[in-house]
Design an enzyme around this catalytic site. Structure first.
Site, short mmCIF file in Angstrom:
data_model
loop_
_atom_site.label_atom_id
_atom_site.label_comp_id
_atom_site.label_asym_id
_atom_site.label_seq_id
_atom_site.Cartn_x
_atom_site.Cartn_y
_atom_site.Cartn_z
N ARG A 18 0.84 -1.21 0.00
CA ARG A 18 0.00 0.00 0.00
C ARG A 18 0.87 1.25 0.00
NH1 ARG A 18 -1.94 2.14 4.39
NH2 ARG A 18 -2.19 0.19 5.51
N TYR A 51 -15.26 16.73 -16.69
CA TYR A 51 -15.61 15.31 -16.73
C TYR A 51 -16.75 15.08 -15.71
CZ TYR A 51 -15.27 10.29 -16.27
OH TYR A 51 -15.57 8.96 -16.24
N LYS A 88 -7.35 5.89 -20.19
CA LYS A 88 -7.50 6.37 -21.56
C LYS A 88 -6.21 6.13 -22.36
CE LYS A 88 -11.39 7.36 -19.71
NZ LYS A 88 -11.80 8.65 -19.20
#
Ligand SMILES: *Cc1c(COP(=O)(O)O)cnc(C)c1O
Length: 427
Positions: free
Chosen positions: A69, A122, A230
Site C-alpha cells: 500500500r 468530466y 485512456k
C-alpha cells in the site's frame, strides 16, 4: 563521451528497472506481494524512519520496500517512467482517474476554501465537486467556455472569498467540445491570489491530450492529472489514474494515497508498463487518423460543425492558445450531425467498425452521444451553453487503417440519408 539525453519513447522499455534484481529477466515481473522481507531489524527501522519522515534521507539512500500500500516495484517503475513525459519530479499512480482527482481535491481543499474550475468538466469530477466538496463547505466558481480572464478575476474578487482561493482546476481541451483554456494565463491568476505560504495551485486534468500532446507543468501548472484508463492504458482493458508534480506537493498526494489506500494494483501497474512501450506509436497513429477523419467529416453534406483542434482557424484566439500549449490536435473529434437525436442514433446504430461505447484513447475507435450518455447528468441550460445538443456525436479515434474508418463513417452517414428520405415518403 558527452552525455546523451534519450527521448522518453526510447526509455519506456528499460528505465528504472534493474534486471539483476529479478534473476536477469528482461521484463519487469509482476511483484504480486503484499509485504517485503527486511534483511535485518535495523533495516526495517531505517525504512520506517524514512516512510514516516522521522529523519532526512541521506544522499545515497533509497526508500526501502515495506508494504504494497506504501510502495511496490511495479508502481515505482511506472511512476518513474510517467515522470519522463511530463518532466515531473514525482508521480503517484491510482486505481482510477477519479481516485487521482478526488485525492488531489481532498488533499488541497478544506472547508471555507474557494475552488475555481473550468466548464465543462468530466462528469465524475463535476459530481464530486457539487455533491461532495460543496457538502463539506468548499466554495466553487465555474468558468464558462470563452469567458475572458478579466471576467474570471472579477468573479473571484466579487465572491468575497479571494483570500481563500486554494485551487484553479482546469480541463483543457474540454470534453466533448474541444474548447481550450490558456493554462499559462490561469497560472498567473493563481499567482496573483497567492500570498506567502498560502499558495493557490493550478491543477490540470490532461486526460484528453495524454502525456504526449500537452505538458501542463511546462505551462505553469502545479499538478497534472490523468485518467490512465485512456491513452496511457490505451487498450480499454484497465482502470487507473496518475498525478504528477513537484516533490513537495507529491509527498502530500502520496501520503493521502497511503491512508486512503487507493493506489493501483501491481498487476494493473504491470499492464501500464507494457502499455507505455507503445504510447508514442499509438498516439501518433491516433492523431494522424483523427485529422483524416475530421477533414472527411468537415466536407460531408450530413455534417454541420466539426469540433477538432486540427481544424481551428488561424488567427483566432483559440488557435493562438493551441499553438502555444499543444503539440498535436489529439484524437477526439466531435461533430454536429444535421437533424437531431434520431439522425445521431441512426448513425451510431449503423457503425460497423467503430464501437458504440463511452471512454476514449484506446486502440479501437469509439463513438457516443454526449447529451444522452457521458453528459446526461449535466444541467440542461449549461448543456446548451456548451453546445452539447441532440446533434452532437463524439468520436475517439483509434489505430485502425484510416481508409476503413472513412468507409465506416461514409456508410453509417449514408444510412442517415436513406432513413430521412424514408421518413419523408411516409409523411
Ligand atoms: C475518464 C476520465 C476521467 C475519470 O477517469 P477513470 O479512470 O474513469 O476514473 C477523468 N477525466 C477525464 C477527462 C476522463 O476522460
Amino acid at each position: 563521451m558527452k552525455k546523451h539525453d534519450f527521448n522518453p519513447e526510447s526509455l519506456m522499455m528499460t528505465y528504472g528497472y534493474k534486471p539483476e534484481l529479478s534473476e536477469g529477466a528482461i521484463k519487469c515481473p509482476i511483484f504480486q506481494t503484499s509485504t517485503f522481507v527486511f534483511k535485518t531489524a535495523e533495516e526495517g527501522k531505517a525504512f520506517f524512519e524514512l516512510a514516516y519522515g522521522l529523519r532526512e534521507k541521506s544522499p545515497k539512500e533509497e526508500p526501502g520496500l515495506i508494504y504494497s500500500r506504501i510502495n511496490n516495484p511495479n508502481l515505482e517503475i511506472l511512476e518513474n517512467r510517467l515522470c519522463l513525459w511530463d518532466k515531473a519530479d514525482d508521480c503517484a499512480v491510482f486505481e482510477s482517474g477519479m481516485s487521482a482527482i478526488s485525492t488531489v481535491l481532498l488533499e488541497f481543499l478544506k472547508p471555507g476554501d474557494l475552488l475555481v474550475y473550468s466548464n465543462p468538466l468530466y462528469g465524475g469530477t463535476d459530481h464530486f465537486i457539487h455533491h461532495f466538496l460543496n457538502k463539506i463547505g468548499v466554495h466553487t466558481i465555474g468558468i464558462m467556455p470563452g469567458q475572458g480572464i478579466d471576467g474570471v478575476i472579477k468573479m473571484i474578487k466579487d465572491s468575497g472569498k479571494a483570500d481563500r482561493l486554494a485551487m484553479i482546476y482546469l480541463e483543457t481541451p474540454a470534453n466533448p467540445t474541444n474548447n481550450i483554456v490558456d493554462i499559462d494565463k490561469f497560472s498567473q491568476v493563481a499567482k496573483q491570489f497567492s500570498k506567502g505560504d498560502k499558495q493557490a495551485l493550478v491543477a490540470v486534468d490532461n486526460t484528453y491530450m495524454g502525456p504526449l500532446w500537452q505538458h501542463p507543468l511546462q505551462c505553469g501548472a502545479d499538478l497534472v492529472l490523468y485518467s490512465a484508463t485512456k491513452y496511457i492504458g490505451g487498450h480499454s482493458d484497465l482502470i487507473a489514474g496518475a498525478v504528477l508534480g513537484n516533490v513537495e506537493l507529491m509527498v502530500r498526494v502520496k501520503t493521502l494515497r497511503t491512508f486512503l489506500g487507493n493506489m493501483v494494483s501491481p498487476h494493473t501497474a504491470w499492464l501500464l508498463l507494457r502499455s507505455l512501450e507503445t504510447l508514442k506509436v499509438r498516439m501518433d497513429q491516433q492523431t494522424q487518423n483523427a485529422q483524416i477523419v475530421a477533414d472527411y467529416l468537415k466536407n460531408h453534406s450530413k455534417v454541420k460543425n466539426v469540433y477538432y483542434l486540427g481544424l481551428l482557424e488561424e488567427g483566432t484566439e483559440m488557435y493562438q492558445v493551441y499553438q502555444k500549449q499543444c503539440f498535436a490536435p489529439g484524437a477526439m473529434v466531435s461533430f454536429d450531425i444535421i437533424g437531431g437525436e434520431k439522425e445521431a442514433f441512426t448513425f451510431l446504430n449503423h457503425l460497423k467498425l467503430m464501437k458504440l461505447a463511452v471512454s476514449l484513447g484506446g486502440t479501437e475507435s469509439l463513438a457516443e452521444h454526449p447529451k444522452t450518455m457521458t453528459h446526461a447528468g449535466v444541467d440542461e441550460e449549461q448543456r446548451q451553453q456548451m453546445k452539447i445538443t441532440d446533434q452532437l456525436v463524439r468520436l475517439s479515434i483509434g489505430i485502425e487503417h484510416s481508409k476503413d474508418l472513412i468507409w465506416d463513417l461514409k456508410q453509417a452517414l449514408g444510412k442517415v440519408e436513406s432513413y430521412s428520405t424514408k421518413e419523408l415518403k411516409v409523411i
